[in-house]
Enzyme design. Sequence first.
Site, PDB file in Angstrom:
ATOM      1  N   ARG A 382      36.089  67.698  28.934  1.00 15.69           N
ATOM      2  CA  ARG A 382      37.426  68.138  29.343  1.00 15.69           C
ATOM      3  C   ARG A 382      38.511  67.216  28.805  1.00 15.69           C
ATOM      4  NH1 ARG A 382      37.730  69.001  35.551  1.00 15.69           N
ATOM      5  NH2 ARG A 382      39.138  70.739  35.210  1.00 15.69           N
ATOM      6  N   LEU A 386      39.645  71.304  25.064  1.00 14.75           N
ATOM      7  CA  LEU A 386      40.878  72.046  25.346  1.00 14.75           C
ATOM      8  C   LEU A 386      42.130  71.194  25.158  1.00 14.75           C
ATOM      9  CD1 LEU A 386      39.714  74.216  28.352  1.00 14.75           C
ATOM     10  CD2 LEU A 386      40.182  74.957  26.020  1.00 14.75           C
ATOM     11  N   VAL A 504      39.265  78.638  31.291  1.00 15.13           N
ATOM     12  CA  VAL A 504      37.935  78.047  31.133  1.00 15.13           C
ATOM     13  C   VAL A 504      37.907  76.580  31.559  1.00 15.13           C
ATOM     14  CG1 VAL A 504      37.353  79.621  29.276  1.00 15.13           C
ATOM     15  CG2 VAL A 504      38.336  77.402  28.726  1.00 15.13           C
ATOM     16  N   GLU A 505      36.707  76.060  31.737  1.00 15.92           N
ATOM     17  CA  GLU A 505      36.461  74.679  32.170  1.00 15.92           C
ATOM     18  C   GLU A 505      37.185  74.355  33.466  1.00 15.92           C
ATOM     19  OE1 GLU A 505      36.891  71.652  29.231  1.00 15.92           O
ATOM     20  OE2 GLU A 505      35.605  72.648  27.791  1.00 15.92           O
ATOM     21  N   GLY A 506      37.251  75.305  34.371  1.00 19.47           N
ATOM     22  CA  GLY A 506      37.930  75.125  35.651  1.00 19.47           C
ATOM     23  C   GLY A 506      39.296  75.762  35.603  1.00 19.47           C
TER      24      GLY A 506
END
Length: 818
Positions: A382, A386, A504-506
Amino acid sequence: MSILICIIAVVVLLGVLAYSRAPLWWSSLLLLIGAGYAVLQQGAHPAVTGILLAALLVLNLKPIRRAILTGPLFAVFRKITPPMSQTEQEAVDAGTVWWDRDLFSGKPDFAKLHQYAAPKLSAEEEAFLNGPTEQLCEMLNDWDITQKRKDLSPEAWDFIKKNGFLGLIIKKEFGGKEFSNYAHARVVTKIATRSGSAAVTVMVPNSLGPGELLQHYGTAEQKNYYLPRLAVGEEIPCFALTSPEAGSDAGGIPDFGVVTRGSYTDPRTGVYFENVLGIRLTWEKRYITLGPVATILGLAFKLYDPDQLLGDKEDIGITCALIPTAHEGVEIGRRHYPGTSAFQNGPNWGKDVFIPMDWVIGGQDFVGKGWKMLVECLSVGRCISLPAMSVATGMLSSYTTGAYARIRSQFGLSIGRFEGVDEALGRIGGLTYQMDAAQRLALTALDSGEKPSVISGILKYHNTEKMRKALNDAMDVHGGKAVCIGPRNYLALGYHAIPVAITVEGANILTRSMIIFGQGAIRSHPFVLRELKAAMNKDLVAFDDAVIGHIGFAISNMVRSIWMGLTGARFVSAPVDGPTAQNYRDIVRFSSAFAFLADTGMATLGGSLKFKEKLSARLGDMLSNLYIATAALKKFHDDGQPKEDRPLVRWAVETALYDCQEAMHGFLANHPNRFVAWFARRVVFPCGMTLAQPADRVGTRIARNLMEPCASRDRLVQFMYRSKDETDSVGVLEHALKAVIATEGIESKLRRAQREGQLKSITAKARLQEALSLGLITADEHTEIVRARRLKREVIMVDDFDSNLETADVDAIHRSIV
């Protein structure tokens, strides 16, 4: 009067001790001296000293303190503190704390911040970035990828595999590049400025996925077999975590496996194995990037052992396994369509699929440890993937919008000279500086061995949100050119893909409202985790030390906040002189204020703060903006404090601190206990809310730098792919920009001649020829103007298609009517 003076003197000295965080016994000694003076010299009743002495003995003698004060408090604390689940405990333990702890301390150590080495590329990494990465970017055509093929071209896929793009993080002993996290991020950034779909294709195998998990937790056999194959693209990996019923609540995945014995055929060798210990799996996953084309599937599921074949525990917990997608029962290949993006993404599922135990990542010893594995790896990914794509969008927006605003003219003036456009350009540049600085500092942590879990949440949320704001402004400035998609439109495809990064990714809503402060309060606060662990371990001694330290910490931050609020932090020492010195002082002030408000929220709301998501989000915003402000100052420091970049760092820091102030205001305005809010506001803002947003002239200076080739602009977009091809939609911008700047004086002379009646022709083309005939311009100037206008037309042209919207007119530039 003498008694009053004595009291005032003691209070002032106590404030000094609290401000400097002196030990408790210093304050106790001062109180005793003051009380003794009052009794012996001013005639105060001796009982004053006796009562005070008794109180100080209780506070300073630990056995007495534990019996009378902290012991009863410990009993209450244990009752009201909810127990942590295993997944919560693993999430708390995963990763590390780093600069976020300093920001939570109220006294950030800037000397330590500046000692962190500035991230740099090695010679090998730089060669890869300027060689194969540039070559790959040259091959990519995002319009062709997203609108025609719905995939990368076979040539691009082949180039990615053969040149090791899928093995950037894999160690050299296994055939990978073993690049730094900084290099990994910069490669993703450069590719993303050309094609988001290609960037996602490269970043996923190098982020949260089998490669990362194998390197940290795989068995020797798993590493030796899979890592060399992953490094050269012989295997395409994906990792399946998200389920239809469990998105952000990844710990609630319904997918399960049962330990049993069974038989299977290994698809890699064709060998049949009978009656082996393994797992029978049932799962359904979605949103799995590279899933449709993956050859190896990383799978997260809950593991149960009802027959206790592994031990005496039935519910083993989340486990991760590595399954060849050719294995019998694995259903894979269908695709989702995430907006205009064309990266491979889709669902997969399986029912009663038997796998051997040695397909568990790390083998049998790592069953039930999957959640910790995932959280630790996610904290790294993370910080890279992103955020790097967000930085890429900022760079692309800054570069293209600055050039377009100078090239495009209305009313005889470049549109960038209009203050409304100027304001948007200033924001785009400032946001890009913030995003890049925030990620650079996080990458510094990663490459020094840290896994900053709290900072990774800050980056994921704030970089993607700032990307959205920057791209919105870029779209507004470009107007219709950005709205009508086509081969010439370099913004719209990225704009349509924004929801992917936000989701995405939370999901961003969850990350902001629950994760950043929720995790930060436990991990980064100097005392909270110690108190929680003491309660869980029934350790009164540890609790006593932590809670007394916590009380002193809160009092100190209260005093520091009042004093720095009254003085504007002018007496705080700064690590540098010059225009950024006050920024450092303001950060110290707001760090203390944030720590005080965080303690106020936790003390008055307790466990319910977890469910007061709007308040928790604002506390997270405070921490995040302090991080962003310090990251911007660190970037400016690492770059050698170039004078040309002062507007950028000023905008970045002043905006972050203003946003921090606004978050504090919102927290206090909405705190349910109005007396507590009233008191806390007087502590944090004794002179009111004194910080302002950056002045208009700061944004104007940024805008002017973006609208011309200069060192400041080049530093801001350093890792962007910049084609030199005049026929490329982005490549033409630099040629057109330089040509327009070079001919602005000539164009001004022509407009003046027209106003004065010297040029009488109707069309611009005819007037230009007339000016040449009259000797108003030279032949060379005529040639320059013709070229500049041609390039300008190439920039401002919007694609049009046939009636079926299938074929764009690539020769529209030559369709000149007037």
